[in-house]
Design a protein around this motif. Sequence first.
Motif, PDB file in Angstrom:
ATOM      1  N   MET A 173      43.315  63.418  24.742  1.00 18.17           N
ATOM      2  CA  MET A 173      42.112  63.802  25.491  1.00 18.17           C
ATOM      3  C   MET A 173      41.704  62.763  26.529  1.00 18.17           C
ATOM      4  SD  MET A 173      41.185  66.808  24.787  1.00 18.17           S
ATOM      5  CE  MET A 173      39.663  66.776  25.727  1.00 18.17           C
ATOM      6  N   LEU A 174      42.285  61.585  26.489  1.00 19.81           N
ATOM      7  CA  LEU A 174      41.888  60.508  27.393  1.00 19.81           C
ATOM      8  C   LEU A 174      42.058  60.902  28.858  1.00 19.81           C
ATOM      9  CD1 LEU A 174      41.071  57.401  27.420  1.00 19.81           C
ATOM     10  CD2 LEU A 174      43.476  57.041  27.962  1.00 19.81           C
ATOM     11  N   VAL A 175      43.262  61.295  29.229  1.00 23.14           N
ATOM     12  CA  VAL A 175      43.529  61.639  30.635  1.00 23.14           C
ATOM     13  C   VAL A 175      42.772  62.897  31.068  1.00 23.14           C
ATOM     14  CG1 VAL A 175      45.323  62.321  32.278  1.00 23.14           C
ATOM     15  CG2 VAL A 175      45.694  60.387  30.749  1.00 23.14           C
ATOM     16  N   PRO A 176      42.795  63.989  30.274  1.00 20.49           N
ATOM     17  CA  PRO A 176      42.028  65.158  30.718  1.00 20.49           C
ATOM     18  C   PRO A 176      40.541  64.858  30.949  1.00 20.49           C
ATOM     19  CG  PRO A 176      43.504  65.802  28.963  1.00 20.49           C
ATOM     20  CD  PRO A 176      43.576  64.295  29.068  1.00 20.49           C
ATOM     21  N   PHE A 177      39.950  64.066  30.058  1.00 20.29           N
ATOM     22  CA  PHE A 177      38.533  63.756  30.229  1.00 20.29           C
ATOM     23  C   PHE A 177      38.299  62.873  31.452  1.00 20.29           C
ATOM     24  CE2 PHE A 177      35.123  60.580  29.265  1.00 20.29           C
ATOM     25  CZ  PHE A 177      34.065  61.381  29.663  1.00 20.29           C
ATOM     26  N   PHE A 178      38.989  61.737  31.525  1.00 21.46           N
ATOM     27  CA  PHE A 178      38.706  60.803  32.604  1.00 21.46           C
ATOM     28  C   PHE A 178      39.174  61.314  33.968  1.00 21.46           C
ATOM     29  CE2 PHE A 178      37.968  57.878  29.083  1.00 21.46           C
ATOM     30  CZ  PHE A 178      36.765  57.323  29.502  1.00 21.46           C
ATOM     31  N   ALA A 179      40.251  62.088  34.008  1.00 21.49           N
ATOM     32  CA  ALA A 179      40.682  62.675  35.285  1.00 21.49           C
ATOM     33  C   ALA A 179      39.655  63.689  35.786  1.00 21.49           C
ATOM     34  CB  ALA A 179      42.052  63.331  35.135  1.00 21.49           C
ATOM     35  N   HIS A 180      39.131  64.501  34.867  1.00 21.90           N
ATOM     36  CA  HIS A 180      38.119  65.482  35.262  1.00 21.90           C
ATOM     37  C   HIS A 180      36.819  64.779  35.646  1.00 21.90           C
ATOM     38  CE1 HIS A 180      37.216  69.998  34.581  1.00 21.90           C
ATOM     39  NE2 HIS A 180      36.549  69.547  35.602  1.00 21.90           N
ATOM     40  N   LEU A 181      36.462  63.726  34.918  1.00 19.34           N
ATOM     41  CA  LEU A 181      35.266  62.948  35.267  1.00 19.34           C
ATOM     42  C   LEU A 181      35.422  62.308  36.643  1.00 19.34           C
ATOM     43  CD1 LEU A 181      32.505  61.740  34.466  1.00 19.34           C
ATOM     44  CD2 LEU A 181      33.770  59.856  33.393  1.00 19.34           C
ATOM     45  N   GLU A 182      36.595  61.746  36.899  1.00 21.21           N
ATOM     46  CA  GLU A 182      36.849  61.140  38.215  1.00 21.21           C
ATOM     47  C   GLU A 182      36.752  62.184  39.323  1.00 21.21           C
ATOM     48  OE1 GLU A 182      40.277  58.720  40.720  1.00 21.21           O
ATOM     49  OE2 GLU A 182      40.710  59.366  38.670  1.00 21.21           O
ATOM     50  N   ALA A 183      37.326  63.359  39.090  1.00 21.90           N
ATOM     51  CA  ALA A 183      37.244  64.426  40.090  1.00 21.90           C
ATOM     52  C   ALA A 183      35.796  64.815  40.350  1.00 21.90           C
ATOM     53  CB  ALA A 183      38.047  65.644  39.628  1.00 21.90           C
ATOM     54  N   VAL A 194      33.074  62.894  39.878  1.00 25.40           N
ATOM     55  CA  VAL A 194      32.386  61.782  40.559  1.00 25.40           C
ATOM     56  C   VAL A 194      32.791  61.715  42.035  1.00 25.40           C
ATOM     57  CG1 VAL A 194      32.205  59.255  40.652  1.00 25.40           C
ATOM     58  CG2 VAL A 194      32.022  60.438  38.458  1.00 25.40           C
ATOM     59  N   ARG A 195      34.068  61.901  42.312  1.00 27.09           N
ATOM     60  CA  ARG A 195      34.555  61.840  43.696  1.00 27.09           C
ATOM     61  C   ARG A 195      34.259  63.109  44.491  1.00 27.09           C
ATOM     62  NH1 ARG A 195      40.277  58.865  44.265  1.00 27.09           N
ATOM     63  NH2 ARG A 195      39.799  57.011  43.049  1.00 27.09           N
ATOM     64  N   GLY A 196      33.985  64.193  43.777  1.00 25.87           N
ATOM     65  CA  GLY A 196      33.752  65.460  44.461  1.00 25.87           C
ATOM     66  C   GLY A 196      35.030  66.050  45.030  1.00 25.87           C
ATOM     67  N   ALA A 197      36.137  65.813  44.326  1.00 23.35           N
ATOM     68  CA  ALA A 197      37.436  66.287  44.803  1.00 23.35           C
ATOM     69  C   ALA A 197      38.128  67.065  43.698  1.00 23.35           C
ATOM     70  CB  ALA A 197      38.304  65.102  45.217  1.00 23.35           C
ATOM     71  N   THR A 198      38.652  68.216  44.048  1.00 21.53           N
ATOM     72  CA  THR A 198      39.410  69.005  43.088  1.00 21.53           C
ATOM     73  C   THR A 198      40.865  68.576  43.171  1.00 21.53           C
ATOM     74  OG1 THR A 198      37.885  70.860  43.230  1.00 21.53           O
ATOM     75  CG2 THR A 198      40.112  71.346  42.443  1.00 21.53           C
ATOM     76  N   PHE A 199      41.381  68.006  42.088  1.00 26.05           N
ATOM     77  CA  PHE A 199      42.766  67.544  42.057  1.00 26.05           C
ATOM     78  C   PHE A 199      43.723  68.672  41.693  1.00 26.05           C
ATOM     79  CE2 PHE A 199      40.864  63.266  40.646  1.00 26.05           C
ATOM     80  CZ  PHE A 199      40.594  62.905  41.961  1.00 26.05           C
ATOM     81  N   ARG A 200      43.248  69.599  40.878  1.00 26.22           N
ATOM     82  CA  ARG A 200      44.055  70.755  40.470  1.00 26.22           C
ATOM     83  C   ARG A 200      43.211  72.001  40.646  1.00 26.22           C
ATOM     84  NH1 ARG A 200      46.298  69.613  34.561  1.00 26.22           N
ATOM     85  NH2 ARG A 200      46.375  71.856  34.678  1.00 26.22           N
ATOM     86  N   ASP A 258      43.027  74.627  38.967  1.00 24.29           N
ATOM     87  CA  ASP A 258      42.499  75.193  37.725  1.00 24.29           C
ATOM     88  C   ASP A 258      41.528  74.246  37.011  1.00 24.29           C
ATOM     89  OD1 ASP A 258      44.555  73.433  37.136  1.00 24.29           O
ATOM     90  OD2 ASP A 258      45.224  74.559  35.383  1.00 24.29           O
ATOM     91  N   HIS A 259      41.196  73.133  37.650  1.00 24.27           N
ATOM     92  CA  HIS A 259      40.198  72.189  37.120  1.00 24.27           C
ATOM     93  C   HIS A 259      39.193  71.882  38.230  1.00 24.27           C
ATOM     94  CE1 HIS A 259      43.434  71.261  34.171  1.00 24.27           C
ATOM     95  NE2 HIS A 259      42.396  71.180  33.380  1.00 24.27           N
ATOM     96  N   LEU A 260      38.284  72.782  38.455  1.00 22.43           N
ATOM     97  CA  LEU A 260      37.318  72.604  39.533  1.00 22.43           C
ATOM     98  C   LEU A 260      36.412  71.420  39.242  1.00 22.43           C
ATOM     99  CD1 LEU A 260      36.393  76.340  40.114  1.00 22.43           C
ATOM    100  CD2 LEU A 260      38.070  74.940  41.338  1.00 22.43           C
ATOM    101  N   HIS A 261      36.242  70.556  40.225  1.00 24.64           N
ATOM    102  CA  HIS A 261      35.456  69.344  40.007  1.00 24.64           C
ATOM    103  C   HIS A 261      33.969  69.627  39.793  1.00 24.64           C
ATOM    104  CE1 HIS A 261      34.788  69.831  44.355  1.00 24.64           C
ATOM    105  NE2 HIS A 261      33.676  69.157  44.154  1.00 24.64           N
ATOM    106  N   GLU A 262      33.498  70.788  40.203  1.00 30.71           N
ATOM    107  CA  GLU A 262      32.081  71.119  40.027  1.00 30.71           C
ATOM    108  C   GLU A 262      31.750  71.518  38.591  1.00 30.71           C
ATOM    109  OE1 GLU A 262      33.973  73.114  42.137  1.00 30.71           O
ATOM    110  OE2 GLU A 262      33.414  72.428  44.129  1.00 30.71           O
ATOM    111  N   ASP A 263      32.753  71.705  37.763  1.00 27.89           N
ATOM    112  CA  ASP A 263      32.554  72.194  36.401  1.00 27.89           C
ATOM    113  C   ASP A 263      32.124  71.054  35.470  1.00 27.89           C
ATOM    114  OD1 ASP A 263      32.495  73.611  34.064  1.00 27.89           O
ATOM    115  OD2 ASP A 263      34.611  74.180  34.093  1.00 27.89           O
ATOM    116  N   LEU A 264      30.855  70.693  35.551  1.00 26.43           N
ATOM    117  CA  LEU A 264      30.319  69.601  34.740  1.00 26.43           C
ATOM    118  C   LEU A 264      30.367  69.926  33.253  1.00 26.43           C
ATOM    119  CD1 LEU A 264      29.006  66.827  34.614  1.00 26.43           C
ATOM    120  CD2 LEU A 264      26.785  67.934  34.934  1.00 26.43           C
ATOM    121  N   ASN A 265      30.209  71.195  32.903  1.00 27.10           N
ATOM    122  CA  ASN A 265      30.283  71.570  31.480  1.00 27.10           C
ATOM    123  C   ASN A 265      31.649  71.237  30.883  1.00 27.10           C
ATOM    124  OD1 ASN A 265      27.656  72.522  31.369  1.00 27.10           O
ATOM    125  ND2 ASN A 265      28.254  74.582  31.985  1.00 27.10           N
TER     126      ASN A 265
END
Length: 129
Positions: A68-78, A80-86, A88-95
């Motif tokens: 869970m380390l990478v999925p959590f921190f990568a999504h958190l980074e996205a 914080v940066r306001g950038a969608t890296f993938r 299927d993982h929209l950066h606006e999805d705070l939930n």
Amino acid sequence: MAYVLGLVFIIGETSRRGFAYFSVNITTMVEDYSAGIFLLTAALWWSKKYAKAPALMAAAWGYSAGGMLVPFFAHLEAYVRGATFRPDHLHEDLNAVIAKGIIWGICLACLVITLRNGDVGRQRADMAT
């Protein structure tokens, strides 16, 4: 808790993405399914009081926390940066960020609790003699 989170990994990923996602990103699916199976197996061994259950439980929690380390921190980074890296993982999805953080935190806390209270250390001392 291992039974609950094991089912969360398997049922949660399946209900969120469906089986068709295996053809999109098999790594994500296998990672979550294997964590779920690992936790369910460790919980079953713990319930049956097998001698190696504490070691297996610690390994399962460690595997799940690491998974869970990478999925959590990568999504958190996205987020914080306001950038969608993938896509299927929209950066606006705070939930999703919060849910991943909670799951990662539970895995980490359960790992620490298992290591402190699960007689893992005593098993190692017994094996040395």
